[in-house]
Design a protein around this motif. Structure first.
Motif, short mmCIF file in Angstrom:
data_model
loop_
_atom_site.label_atom_id
_atom_site.label_comp_id
_atom_site.label_asym_id
_atom_site.label_seq_id
_atom_site.Cartn_x
_atom_site.Cartn_y
_atom_site.Cartn_z
N GLY A 33 -3.04 14.31 -19.13
CA GLY A 33 -3.17 13.76 -17.61
C GLY A 33 -3.73 12.82 -16.74
O GLY A 33 -3.29 12.09 -16.84
N PHE A 34 -4.67 13.22 -17.69
CA PHE A 34 -6.24 12.31 -17.12
C PHE A 34 -6.19 10.94 -17.39
O PHE A 34 -6.42 9.44 -16.65
N SER A 78 -21.82 3.02 -18.72
CA SER A 78 -21.86 4.10 -18.88
C SER A 78 -20.43 5.48 -18.09
O SER A 78 -20.03 5.22 -17.36
N VAL A 79 -20.04 6.59 -18.99
CA VAL A 79 -19.26 7.97 -18.35
C VAL A 79 -19.58 9.45 -18.85
O VAL A 79 -19.96 8.92 -19.78
N PHE A 80 -19.31 9.63 -17.91
CA PHE A 80 -19.69 11.13 -18.21
C PHE A 80 -18.47 12.04 -17.76
O PHE A 80 -17.59 11.20 -16.88
N GLY A 81 -17.40 12.61 -18.97
CA GLY A 81 -16.22 12.72 -18.60
C GLY A 81 -15.53 14.45 -18.31
O GLY A 81 -16.74 14.95 -19.09
N GLN A 82 -15.03 14.70 -17.65
CA GLN A 82 -14.58 16.37 -18.34
C GLN A 82 -13.37 16.59 -17.60
O GLN A 82 -12.60 16.25 -16.79
N VAL A 83 -12.83 17.43 -19.20
CA VAL A 83 -11.03 16.70 -19.20
C VAL A 83 -10.54 18.36 -20.03
O VAL A 83 -11.48 19.29 -20.65
N ALA A 84 -9.21 18.55 -19.45
CA ALA A 84 -9.06 20.46 -19.22
C ALA A 84 -7.41 20.43 -19.31
O ALA A 84 -6.80 19.85 -18.99
N LYS A 85 -7.49 21.50 -19.89
CA LYS A 85 -5.63 21.70 -19.54
C LYS A 85 -5.92 22.91 -17.95
O LYS A 85 -6.36 24.25 -18.85
N LEU A 86 -5.67 22.70 -17.59
CA LEU A 86 -5.93 23.76 -16.16
C LEU A 86 -4.89 24.73 -15.50
O LEU A 86 -4.99 26.22 -15.55
N LYS A 87 -3.46 24.89 -15.65
CA LYS A 87 -2.33 24.96 -15.33
C LYS A 87 -1.46 24.99 -16.48
O LYS A 87 -0.69 26.09 -16.90
N ASP A 128 -4.39 17.46 -22.06
CA ASP A 128 -4.48 18.14 -21.09
C ASP A 128 -3.98 17.33 -19.97
O ASP A 128 -2.72 16.91 -20.37
N ASP A 129 -4.28 18.20 -18.81
CA ASP A 129 -3.33 17.90 -17.79
C ASP A 129 -4.58 17.92 -16.41
O ASP A 129 -4.04 17.74 -15.27
N TYR A 130 -5.61 18.13 -16.34
CA TYR A 130 -6.39 17.39 -15.21
C TYR A 130 -8.25 16.94 -16.40
O TYR A 130 -7.77 16.85 -17.58
N GLY A 131 -8.06 15.52 -15.33
CA GLY A 131 -9.30 15.15 -16.14
C GLY A 131 -10.17 14.35 -15.22
O GLY A 131 -9.61 14.05 -13.85
N VAL A 132 -11.77 14.09 -14.89
CA VAL A 132 -12.08 13.55 -14.25
C VAL A 132 -12.80 13.07 -14.66
O VAL A 132 -13.86 13.79 -16.02
#
Length: 355
Positions: free
Chosen positions: A188-189, A210-219, A226-230
């Motif tokens: 998703g991200f 540069s980039v700093f990220g957080q990606v996850a499966k929240l739902k 993954d289904d979410y990322g920022v």
């Protein structure tokens, strides 16, 4: 290729969100320079139905058959992401110009090979980054270039999208290849984040460092992706950009309530874009008393982006203008997204190669 027409074949129907609207404009004569050559998809019935709907007389039995057709000048590559490297390398090998759907590929290493092959073969390699052709984003770029908001400082762009909106053909409710790591790469991200990694460069006129990220499966924890990322991106002119893309939203908010939002804040004003509701664009800044509003109706709200992308591709293939968004732009966007995933895994800030 004659001076009057460009013979175009379609390779893959996997991103139906883009190829079907494009085919609609071609079949109704809105892009008269393009002449259909044929279509290939391993799902034979879907290819036949597509051909019947949009006026193609040829369905190829294989990729080899498509590239053996000497009348093909250019290929709309709309296959799953995992097939992009092979498909673009085949286009380059056979001297066919390329309009490729996003993202360019699964890995930066693949993308680098693709860009190099197209350059060595001297074929046009263009990305179908459709947000660049939306009137609201075109207007925003002009306002920024005119200095209306002064020097851009920050940008935030995000989307709320439910997983059930993601399907691999118009007649199914299953996400299919989008959630298969070997065919989709990420989840998703990446899905819309890859668009945003490109549009930030288009709007700001600067490059990511540069980039700093957080990606996850929240739902949707049942997924392999993954289904979410920022992520937060630092640009070479000092701007800070936040990109968020999701598949975890509870419902589909279209068509007139914004599910995609973009905010650019500058030293003298700001631009807010939410193209799925009215007004689509709001701006404050130099020469504006309060806020000014812009709106577009009919096809100009969104669908025009498909036509404008095709018309741009035609102009490039005919030699009337340089490539505005090419394979190297696709590579640069993927470096940001790949960096965000790596950052999420390692918990560190990732530098980005801007070449």
């Amino acid at each position: 290729m004659s001076a009057a027409t460009i013979r175009v074949a379609v390779l893959g129907l996997h991103n139906h969100y883009h190829i079907y609207p494009m085919a609609h404009y071609i079949s109704q004569g809105t892009v008269p320079v393009i002449e259909w050559a044929g279509v290939y998809d391993e799902r034979t019935l879907q290819a036949e139905q597509f051909a019947a709907k949009y006026g193609l007389t040829q369905t190829y039995s294989s990729k080899e058959a498509l590239f053996a057709d000497p009348t093909v000048d250019a290929v709309l590559v709309m296959s799953d992401t995992g097939s992009h490297e092979e498909d673009v390398l085949l286009c380059a090998k056979h001297g066919k110009h390329i309009l490729l759907d996003k993202p360019i590929s699964i890995t930066v290493a693949q993308a680098e090979r693709m860009v190099r092959a197209a350059e060595e073969a001297n074929v046009i390699f263009m990305m179908a980054y459709l947000i660049r052709y939306l009137p609201s984003y075109v207007k925003a770029r002009r306002l920024i270039e005119q200095g209306v908001i002064g020097k851009p400082l920050t940008m935030k762009i995000s989307i709320r999208c439910p997983l059930y909106f993601i399907t691999d053909s118009p007649d199914t409710k299953e996400p299919g290849w989008y959630v298969e790591p070997k065919r989709g790469g990420y989840g998703g991200f990446n899905d819309h984040g890859i668009h945003y990694a490109d549009i930030m460069r288009y709007l700001l006129g600067s490059e990511p460092v540069s980039v700093f990220g957080q990606v996850a499966k929240l739902k949707h924890r049942e997924l392999e992706v993954d289904d979410y990322g920022v992520c937060v991106v630092t640009m070479d002119q000092g701007e800070i950009v936040t990109i968020e893309s999701t598949w975890h939203a509870p419902g589909w908010y279209a068509p007139m309530i914004s599910q995609e939002e973009c905010l650019i804040v500058g030293t003298e004003g700001e631009i807010q874009i939410h193209y799925q509701k009215s007004p689509q664009l709001e701006v404050s800044g130099n020469g504006i008393n309060g806020r000014e509003y812009f709106d577009w109706q009919g096809d100009d709200r969104y669908e025009i982006c498909y036509k404008e992308c095709l018309l741009d591709f035609v102009e490039v293939v005919q030699g009337n203008k340089p490539v505005s968004v090419g394979g190297r732009d696709g590579l640069k966007a993927l470096r940001v997204i790949e960096g965000a995933y790596r950052s999420s895994d390692e918990g560190v800030l990732i530098p980005i190669n801007s070449n």
